[in-house]
Write an enzyme that holds these catalytic residues in place. Structure first.
Site, PDB file in Angstrom:
ATOM      1  N   SER A 199       0.822  -1.214   0.000  1.00 12.94           N
ATOM      2  CA  SER A 199       0.000   0.000   0.000  1.00 12.94           C
ATOM      3  C   SER A 199       0.852   1.259   0.000  1.00 12.94           C
ATOM      4  CB  SER A 199      -0.913  -0.014   1.233  1.00 12.94           C
ATOM      5  OG  SER A 199      -0.172  -0.373   2.401  1.00 12.94           O
ATOM      6  N   LYS A 250      10.633  -7.622   4.842  1.00  6.84           N
ATOM      7  CA  LYS A 250      10.623  -7.448   3.377  1.00  6.84           C
ATOM      8  C   LYS A 250      11.576  -6.335   2.958  1.00  6.84           C
ATOM      9  CE  LYS A 250       7.949  -3.632   3.416  1.00  6.84           C
ATOM     10  NZ  LYS A 250       7.894  -2.384   2.718  1.00  6.84           N
ATOM     11  N   ASP A 265       3.560  -7.389  -0.065  1.00 11.17           N
ATOM     12  CA  ASP A 265       4.298  -6.177   0.279  1.00 11.17           C
ATOM     13  C   ASP A 265       5.694  -6.203  -0.345  1.00 11.17           C
ATOM     14  OD1 ASP A 265       4.690  -3.742   1.418  1.00 11.17           O
ATOM     15  OD2 ASP A 265       4.650  -4.425   3.485  1.00 11.17           O
ATOM     16  N   SER A 293      11.174   2.958  -3.989  1.00 10.24           N
ATOM     17  CA  SER A 293      11.626   2.324  -2.753  1.00 10.24           C
ATOM     18  C   SER A 293      13.073   2.709  -2.443  1.00 10.24           C
ATOM     19  CB  SER A 293      11.510   0.804  -2.875  1.00 10.24           C
ATOM     20  OG  SER A 293      12.307   0.194  -1.877  1.00 10.24           O
ATOM     21  N   ARG A 294      13.263   3.289  -1.261  1.00  6.37           N
ATOM     22  CA  ARG A 294      14.616   3.669  -0.859  1.00  6.37           C
ATOM     23  C   ARG A 294      15.470   2.434  -0.614  1.00  6.37           C
ATOM     24  NH1 ARG A 294      12.974   7.227   4.049  1.00  6.37           N
ATOM     25  NH2 ARG A 294      10.840   6.759   3.421  1.00  6.37           N
TER      26      ARG A 294
END
Lengths: 332, 332
Positions: free
Chosen positions: B136, B189, B242, B252-253
């Protein structure tokens, strides 16, 4: 060192033949057409299906079934899934008791609603059958890019033999004793890739795509359990692993077809535009038959069938999935 | 209709506040700084953390804890994971018995090696705790793009209440009774996303990335089972779902940091270049401590720690993973 014949000189068959030669096996690559065999022998390259990869001199490439079956006990079956039955019938007269067929095609038998290893057993019941599946673009394996796959069979000795034959430092092979799950995962992921493409085509986000992939795996697991498989298998390389590769690849025909459907195009035009077989379309139909046969609820498979064959609006299909009754992840 | 306070006005807290207001709850959004509360009230937009999304007039935005806790029984805790303990200590004097804290932060307590719901229980043992997790991105939820998540708690009534509060036609909420698995999946994750970024940075392919994701989930499941969780949970939205969103997102860092590491940069330079907290780096360390504590083999977590903290060559790390002993997917 083993004598191994790869049946089928498409991209996957050719890449596996090169891998097996690299592993010091004596490899024969059988091509359905004489022309392709001649071309590969002349060019030392499969220009049509696996360009820019040198075919080792040690591989015998032939269209001659008799030659391809002399002194062999191990066969890799690498033909499109719809040709599995026919190819086995062609080879049957040349095969011996206890010969091993390792199938690498992914699909289901739509007519009889059985798995491909069952098709092979029907045609050559005297042979042993194993399968190899997992996230493995042929082009990457041919370039020796690190890859993991999984093998399965009814008999532990058989799948351990398959593991030994293939494994090397860029091709890591896991075993799994759940043949049903391994075969289902490989076949049904194409339908989920189609659905995830639809979401992309609608302009939805990463959240939606991940939802379809995750809940897609959940419903494949549900069918797998009803058929006698292990739900954990779908968590593995032949399940979510293969799905990830298919859903994130720009090269996946299933994903591309889904995107076009999501953009509002009709199936006929989509198939024309993609120009090649879209396996997920046929598997979608088969999957629905399996769901009925085993009395399993598969909402994503249902909706994708409605989009494909009943002209349902894709956006409406997504919201129909979202608006279902409240439920839980705890199924098993 | 419920009275709900969202604690934390970052992107996720703000997006959830908007969602809850949309669901006709009476919503208060508490901001850690007075300046941000003032700005949001003035602009009706959270320009810093969630730009281009209108904040409904019905939401009260405040920095005043007393106001944020008046007539409330339900709190959404949406602060960075490292601030969970401190924030709960700050709110503790204002909370009542049986107030519900729904934590949406993802992480682990490195010092005590416990989960975040356990941290909350330590600080406010008289409150009930639930968690919400899953694929999300806040920006997509704020744009009402179809999203699925999962809620969990020790008590069925608690997670069913959480499901009722959040669910609507673009935000589908599943329940799961495995609190341990849900919390572990969300936290770990990020480490696997880091590892999959390393593979991309090395120039490896889709096969390698999918292998790391799939086998990463396998080792998270292994730890989850050792801690008392259900392996199937990692197959679901808080696990692989996820992970997919994180590993395929350009935003995404963790993934970006992994790519830079794969390109051969040292950790210090990577963190400077990314410029923000990379949660996977801290979680990698915690995960290794968990693996030791529960005596579980986690080869990918081990190798990523060696890359991060022992300057191990990333390519060597990947091949060390590939060359391990032959094994099976059948673990449970």
């Amino acid at each position: 060192m083993k004598n191994i014949t790869v049946i089928g000189a498409g991209s996957w068959g050719t890449a596996l033949a090169c891998l097996l030669a690299q592993n010091n096996h004596e490899v024969t690559l059988w091509s359905y057409t004489e022309q392709l065999a001649t071309d590969i022998n002349k060019n030392k390259e499969n220009i049509v299906f696996l360009p820019n990869i040198k075919i080792p001199n040690s591989i015998t490439v032939t269209n001659d079934i008799s030659l391809a079956t002399t002194n062999k006990k191990i066969y890799i079956l690498a033909v499109p899934s719809i040709f599995v039955r026919e190819t086995m019938q062609t080879f049957k007269p040349f095969l011996k008791k206890d010969d091993l067929i390792i199938n690498v095609a992914k699909g289901l038998d739509e007519v009889k609603q059985i798995r491909l290893s069952e098709v092979i057993e029907e045609v050559v019941p005297e042979c042993k059958v194993a399968v190899l599946s997992g996230p493995s673009h042929a082009e990457e394996v041919a370039k020796k890019i690190p890859t993991t796959v999984v093998v399965s069979a009814k008999d532990e000795n058989v799948y351990k033999l398959a593991q030994d034959i293939f494994m090397n430092e860029y091709f890591r092979v896991y075993t799994n004793n759940d043949l049903i799950g391994i075969e289902l995962g490989g076949a049904l992921k194409n339908v989920i890739a189609l659905a995830s493409g639809v979401s992309d085509g609608l302009g939805f986000g990463d959240n939606t795509k991940s939802a379809i992939m995750t809940r897609g795996i959940a419903e494949i697991s549900r069918l797998g359990v009803a058929m006698g498989g292990n739900p954990m298998t779908f968590n593995g390389l032949a399940g979510v692993g293969d799905l990830i590769v298919t859903c994130t690849s720009m090269h996946s025909r299933n994903r591309r077809a889904g995107i076009l459907l999501g953009q509002g195009k009709q199936l006929e035009d989509v198939l024309k535009e993609v120009g090649m077989v879209v396996e997920g379309v046929n598997t979608a139909k088969s999957a629905l038959l399996f769901a009925l046969k085993y009395n399993v609820d598969m909402p994503i498979i249902q909706q994708i069938n409605k989009i494909l064959f009943e002209q349902k609006d894709p956006k409406e299909a997504v919201y129909d999935l979202m608006k279902r009754e409240k439920t839980t992840e705890n199924e098993f």
